[in-house]
Design a protein around this motif. Structure first.
Motif, PDB file in Angstrom:
ATOM      1  N   GLU A 115     -11.598 -14.437   5.211  1.00  0.00           N
ATOM      2  CA  GLU A 115     -11.772 -15.640   6.049  1.00  0.00           C
ATOM      3  C   GLU A 115     -11.283 -16.879   5.307  1.00  0.00           C
ATOM      4  O   GLU A 115     -10.490 -17.672   5.844  1.00  0.00           O
ATOM      5  CB  GLU A 115     -13.277 -15.790   6.333  1.00  0.00           C
ATOM      6  N   ALA A 116     -11.727 -17.018   4.062  1.00  0.00           N
ATOM      7  CA  ALA A 116     -11.311 -18.177   3.248  1.00  0.00           C
ATOM      8  C   ALA A 116      -9.797 -18.135   3.044  1.00  0.00           C
ATOM      9  O   ALA A 116      -9.117 -19.173   3.137  1.00  0.00           O
ATOM     10  CB  ALA A 116     -12.027 -18.146   1.897  1.00  0.00           C
ATOM     11  N   GLY A 117      -9.273 -16.952   2.803  1.00  0.00           N
ATOM     12  CA  GLY A 117      -7.826 -16.808   2.602  1.00  0.00           C
ATOM     13  C   GLY A 117      -7.057 -17.160   3.855  1.00  0.00           C
ATOM     14  O   GLY A 117      -6.038 -17.845   3.803  1.00  0.00           O
ATOM     15  N   TYR A 118      -7.590 -16.717   4.994  1.00  0.00           N
ATOM     16  CA  TYR A 118      -6.911 -16.984   6.269  1.00  0.00           C
ATOM     17  C   TYR A 118      -6.824 -18.497   6.496  1.00  0.00           C
ATOM     18  O   TYR A 118      -5.783 -19.028   6.891  1.00  0.00           O
ATOM     19  CB  TYR A 118      -7.659 -16.300   7.415  1.00  0.00           C
ATOM     20  N   ALA A 119      -7.959 -19.178   6.197  1.00  0.00           N
ATOM     21  CA  ALA A 119      -7.986 -20.637   6.378  1.00  0.00           C
ATOM     22  C   ALA A 119      -6.976 -21.315   5.446  1.00  0.00           C
ATOM     23  O   ALA A 119      -6.437 -22.377   5.766  1.00  0.00           O
ATOM     24  CB  ALA A 119      -9.394 -21.158   6.097  1.00  0.00           C
ATOM     25  N   LEU A 120      -6.713 -20.714   4.294  1.00  0.00           N
ATOM     26  CA  LEU A 120      -5.729 -21.291   3.365  1.00  0.00           C
ATOM     27  C   LEU A 120      -4.306 -20.897   3.736  1.00  0.00           C
ATOM     28  O   LEU A 120      -3.357 -21.282   3.070  1.00  0.00           O
ATOM     29  CB  LEU A 120      -6.017 -20.813   1.935  1.00  0.00           C
ATOM     30  N   GLY A 121      -4.187 -20.070   4.785  1.00  0.00           N
ATOM     31  CA  GLY A 121      -2.849 -19.732   5.280  1.00  0.00           C
ATOM     32  C   GLY A 121      -2.371 -18.329   4.942  1.00  0.00           C
ATOM     33  O   GLY A 121      -1.313 -17.914   5.401  1.00  0.00           O
ATOM     34  N   TYR A 122      -3.126 -17.576   4.148  1.00  0.00           N
ATOM     35  CA  TYR A 122      -2.652 -16.238   3.776  1.00  0.00           C
ATOM     36  C   TYR A 122      -2.592 -15.320   4.996  1.00  0.00           C
ATOM     37  O   TYR A 122      -3.483 -15.338   5.840  1.00  0.00           O
ATOM     38  CB  TYR A 122      -3.587 -15.593   2.742  1.00  0.00           C
ATOM     39  N   ARG A 123      -1.537 -14.505   5.048  1.00  0.00           N
ATOM     40  CA  ARG A 123      -1.420 -13.535   6.130  1.00  0.00           C
ATOM     41  C   ARG A 123      -1.236 -12.116   5.577  1.00  0.00           C
ATOM     42  O   ARG A 123      -0.898 -11.186   6.305  1.00  0.00           O
ATOM     43  CB  ARG A 123      -0.253 -13.909   7.069  1.00  0.00           C
ATOM     44  N   THR A 124      -1.418 -11.981   4.276  1.00  0.00           N
ATOM     45  CA  THR A 124      -1.457 -10.644   3.665  1.00  0.00           C
ATOM     46  C   THR A 124      -2.638 -10.602   2.715  1.00  0.00           C
ATOM     47  O   THR A 124      -2.791 -11.496   1.874  1.00  0.00           O
ATOM     48  CB  THR A 124      -0.182 -10.358   2.834  1.00  0.00           C
ATOM     49  N   PHE A 125      -3.474  -9.582   2.868  1.00  0.00           N
ATOM     50  CA  PHE A 125      -4.589  -9.402   1.946  1.00  0.00           C
ATOM     51  C   PHE A 125      -4.360  -8.138   1.143  1.00  0.00           C
ATOM     52  O   PHE A 125      -4.040  -7.089   1.706  1.00  0.00           O
ATOM     53  CB  PHE A 125      -5.914  -9.300   2.707  1.00  0.00           C
ATOM     54  N   VAL A 126      -4.525  -8.265  -0.161  1.00  0.00           N
ATOM     55  CA  VAL A 126      -4.379  -7.105  -1.039  1.00  0.00           C
ATOM     56  C   VAL A 126      -5.762  -6.774  -1.580  1.00  0.00           C
ATOM     57  O   VAL A 126      -6.356  -7.564  -2.311  1.00  0.00           O
ATOM     58  CB  VAL A 126      -3.421  -7.406  -2.219  1.00  0.00           C
ATOM     59  N   LEU A 127      -6.286  -5.603  -1.194  1.00  0.00           N
ATOM     60  CA  LEU A 127      -7.599  -5.182  -1.690  1.00  0.00           C
ATOM     61  C   LEU A 127      -7.402  -4.268  -2.885  1.00  0.00           C
ATOM     62  O   LEU A 127      -6.916  -3.141  -2.730  1.00  0.00           O
ATOM     63  CB  LEU A 127      -8.337  -4.409  -0.584  1.00  0.00           C
ATOM     64  N   GLN A 128      -7.769  -4.765  -4.047  1.00  0.00           N
ATOM     65  CA  GLN A 128      -7.587  -3.937  -5.244  1.00  0.00           C
ATOM     66  C   GLN A 128      -8.915  -3.676  -5.933  1.00  0.00           C
ATOM     67  O   GLN A 128      -9.809  -4.517  -5.910  1.00  0.00           O
ATOM     68  CB  GLN A 128      -6.643  -4.636  -6.237  1.00  0.00           C
ATOM     69  N   GLY A 129      -9.028  -2.500  -6.527  1.00  0.00           N
ATOM     70  CA  GLY A 129     -10.244  -2.193  -7.263  1.00  0.00           C
ATOM     71  C   GLY A 129     -10.078  -0.971  -8.134  1.00  0.00           C
ATOM     72  O   GLY A 129      -9.079  -0.250  -8.042  1.00  0.00           O
ATOM     73  N   GLY A 130     -11.068  -0.763  -8.987  1.00  0.00           N
ATOM     74  CA  GLY A 130     -11.117   0.474  -9.749  1.00  0.00           C
ATOM     75  C   GLY A 130     -11.379   1.627  -8.781  1.00  0.00           C
ATOM     76  O   GLY A 130     -11.612   1.417  -7.588  1.00  0.00           O
ATOM     77  N   GLU A 131     -11.342   2.832  -9.286  1.00  0.00           N
ATOM     78  CA  GLU A 131     -11.676   3.986  -8.433  1.00  0.00           C
ATOM     79  C   GLU A 131     -13.196   4.121  -8.451  1.00  0.00           C
ATOM     80  O   GLU A 131     -13.772   4.748  -9.334  1.00  0.00           O
ATOM     81  CB  GLU A 131     -10.947   5.243  -8.935  1.00  0.00           C
ATOM     82  N   ASP A 132     -13.809   3.482  -7.472  1.00  0.00           N
ATOM     83  CA  ASP A 132     -15.262   3.311  -7.440  1.00  0.00           C
ATOM     84  C   ASP A 132     -15.871   4.353  -6.497  1.00  0.00           C
ATOM     85  O   ASP A 132     -15.623   4.301  -5.282  1.00  0.00           O
ATOM     86  CB  ASP A 132     -15.542   1.882  -6.935  1.00  0.00           C
ATOM     87  N   PRO A 133     -16.662   5.306  -7.033  1.00  0.00           N
ATOM     88  CA  PRO A 133     -17.226   6.358  -6.178  1.00  0.00           C
ATOM     89  C   PRO A 133     -18.054   5.811  -5.021  1.00  0.00           C
ATOM     90  O   PRO A 133     -18.130   6.434  -3.963  1.00  0.00           O
ATOM     91  CB  PRO A 133     -18.104   7.166  -7.138  1.00  0.00           C
ATOM     92  N   TYR A 134     -18.671   4.630  -5.194  1.00  0.00           N
ATOM     93  CA  TYR A 134     -19.440   4.054  -4.083  1.00  0.00           C
ATOM     94  C   TYR A 134     -18.518   3.802  -2.888  1.00  0.00           C
ATOM     95  O   TYR A 134     -18.857   4.086  -1.748  1.00  0.00           O
ATOM     96  CB  TYR A 134     -20.104   2.735  -4.517  1.00  0.00           C
ATOM     97  N   TYR A 135     -17.348   3.261  -3.183  1.00  0.00           N
ATOM     98  CA  TYR A 135     -16.397   2.978  -2.105  1.00  0.00           C
ATOM     99  C   TYR A 135     -15.605   4.244  -1.777  1.00  0.00           C
ATOM    100  O   TYR A 135     -14.440   4.376  -2.147  1.00  0.00           O
ATOM    101  CB  TYR A 135     -15.474   1.799  -2.470  1.00  0.00           C
ATOM    102  N   ASN A 136     -16.275   5.175  -1.111  1.00  0.00           N
ATOM    103  CA  ASN A 136     -15.598   6.424  -0.746  1.00  0.00           C
ATOM    104  C   ASN A 136     -14.601   6.167   0.396  1.00  0.00           C
ATOM    105  O   ASN A 136     -14.502   5.053   0.913  1.00  0.00           O
ATOM    106  CB  ASN A 136     -16.629   7.506  -0.387  1.00  0.00           C
ATOM    107  N   ALA A 137     -13.914   7.220   0.786  1.00  0.00           N
ATOM    108  CA  ALA A 137     -12.818   7.050   1.749  1.00  0.00           C
ATOM    109  C   ALA A 137     -13.298   6.431   3.063  1.00  0.00           C
ATOM    110  O   ALA A 137     -12.648   5.541   3.624  1.00  0.00           O
ATOM    111  CB  ALA A 137     -12.147   8.396   1.996  1.00  0.00           C
ATOM    112  N   GLU A 138     -14.458   6.869   3.540  1.00  0.00           N
ATOM    113  CA  GLU A 138     -14.948   6.350   4.830  1.00  0.00           C
ATOM    114  C   GLU A 138     -15.276   4.861   4.719  1.00  0.00           C
ATOM    115  O   GLU A 138     -14.980   4.080   5.626  1.00  0.00           O
ATOM    116  CB  GLU A 138     -16.207   7.105   5.299  1.00  0.00           C
ATOM    117  N   LYS A 139     -15.919   4.489   3.598  1.00  0.00           N
ATOM    118  CA  LYS A 139     -16.294   3.071   3.450  1.00  0.00           C
ATOM    119  C   LYS A 139     -15.043   2.190   3.392  1.00  0.00           C
ATOM    120  O   LYS A 139     -15.007   1.107   3.971  1.00  0.00           O
ATOM    121  CB  LYS A 139     -17.123   2.876   2.177  1.00  0.00           C
TER     122      LYS A 139
END
Ligand code: SAM
Ligand code: FES
Length: 369
Positions: A115-139
């Motif tokens: 949301e904050a990025g959109y307001a600043l004009g961004y139209r591409t979001f890059v979600l990066q992270g470690g390989e975190d077991p909590y964030y499984n494929a469904e999440k």
């Protein structure tokens, strides 16, 4: 005696002239054919000191100007988890680093960063992270689906490591269309020295080909000057990239992190990184080439120099301010204290100061890449 010395000098000069001519003709050949053999790449890299590097960068810039003009694409980076079950020897968030401060953003926090990025004009979001077991494929699919719903005009890029083809497909169907997965090194022996046994180069490469098959715009890449890297490794990287034909190639200097097994290793250099950015631009004229945060970390104007050597993407940080200092892959990382808006303003000024134009559109209209 004096004559011998003269002849020796002359001989050396002749040898140098031959080397210089050979290196220049290899650059021409790369520009013409868009490929070189492994031996040619090795010769080119090892003898780059014979080149006028400013001329090389100008050549790379001329190529990017023809395709992308002076546009520099901005992509908002959200580093959403610093947990990782992998153990890359170079990385500050590796699982064995018990001093690393761990955090993970909730879905709501990720959405408000967008949301904050959109307001600043961004139209591409890059979600990066470690390989975190909590964030499984469904999440992850759930997060992607919600971003897609809330910001239908934005591109979603994922960079969350290796997984099965089915999971990649699930995320693609949920709305992610780009994926960044640096191959790190295309040389098997080198890969072994950077990672524990259970992390396999063959798997990482298979992931890249799977992502490409599914239809993602794919980003590969490697660190410059990582420990034990030889010229041969770099030649292998360039040949692998030529074969994969990725849409993006992320390269940046290796920088040691004090709590890793590579704490005492040297950083990669600005000079070699800029040289390889220019070579990549000449080899793959349409490729998206980021001027990375690591490049800005080893040199205060590293990102600007990267753009002037052929790079055309910058990824300012959109992560909430309170977690930025915890996503520490290497020491002295820049922009860890800034607000998203400050990062945007700073990057805009830097890009404009060197005669380029920050662009926040998705960038799809320029080329298929
Ligand atoms: N987990 C995902 C993955 O493996 O692709 C994304 C996160 S990973 C931390 C992002 C990239 O950071 C890696 O591909 C690596 O090239 C880079 N990186 C890690 N440690 C680094 C270091 N010490 N210096 C420079 N770059 C580093
Ligand atoms: Fe997390 Fe390398 S330590 S992917």
């Amino acid at each position: 005696m004096i004559r011998d010395l003269d002849l020796g000098k002359k001989g050396k000069k002749m040898h140098e002239d031959v080397q210089r001519a050979d290196v220049y003709s290899l650059v021409d050949k790369l520009d013409r054919n868009k490929e070189l053999t492994k031996d040619e790449f090795i010769f080119l890299i090892d003898n780059r000191n014979y080149l006028n590097l400013e001329e090389l960068y100008q050549r790379a810039r001329d190529i990017r100007h023809k395709i992308y003009g002076h546009d520099v694409y901005l992509r908002g980076l959200i580093e959403f988890t610093s947990y990782c079950h992998n153990d890359c020897y170079y990385c500050g968030i590796r699982k064995s680093n018990s001093n690393a401060e761990r955090y993970r953003l909730t879905k709501e926090q990720i959405l408000s960063a967008c949301e904050a990025g959109y307001a600043l004009g961004y139209r591409t979001f890059v979600l990066q992270g470690g390989e975190d077991p909590y964030y499984n494929a469904e999440k992850i699919a759930d997060v992607v689906r919600d971003i897609r719903k809330r910001f239908p005009d934005c591109a979603i890029t994922l960079s969350v490591g290796e997984t099965t083809k089915d999971n990649y497909k699930m995320w693609y169907d949920a709305g992610a269309e780009r994926y960044l997965l640096r191959h790190e090194t295309a040389n098997e022996e080198h890969y072994r020295r950077l990672h524990p046994e259970y992390q396999k180069l063959s798997n990482r490469m298979e992931c890249l080909y799977n992502l490409r098959d599914i239809g993602y715009q794919v980003g590969a890449g490697f660190m410059i000057g990582s420990p034990y890297q030889t010229t041969e490794c770099l030649a292998d990287d360039l040949i692998f990239i030529k074969d994969l034909q990725p849409h993006m190639v992320g390269i940046g200097p290796f920088i040691p992190h004090h709590d890793t097994p590579f704490a005492d290793k040297e950083s990669g250099t600005l000079e070699l990184t800029l040289f390889l950015l220019a070579i990549l631009r000449i080899m793959l004229p349409e490729v998206l080439l980021p001027a990375t945060t690591a490049l800005g970390t080893i040199s205060p104007d590293g990102r600007e120099k990267g753009i002037l050597a052929g790079a055309n993407v910058v990824m300012p940080n959109l992560s909430p301010q309170d977690v930025r200092g915890k996503y520490l892959l290497y020491d002295n990382k820049i922009c860890t204290g800034d607000e998203a808006a400050e990062c945007r303003g700073c990057i805009d000024r830097r890009i404009e100061a060197i005669g380029y134009k920050p662009v926040i559109s998705r960038g799809d209209h320029i080329s298929k890449r």
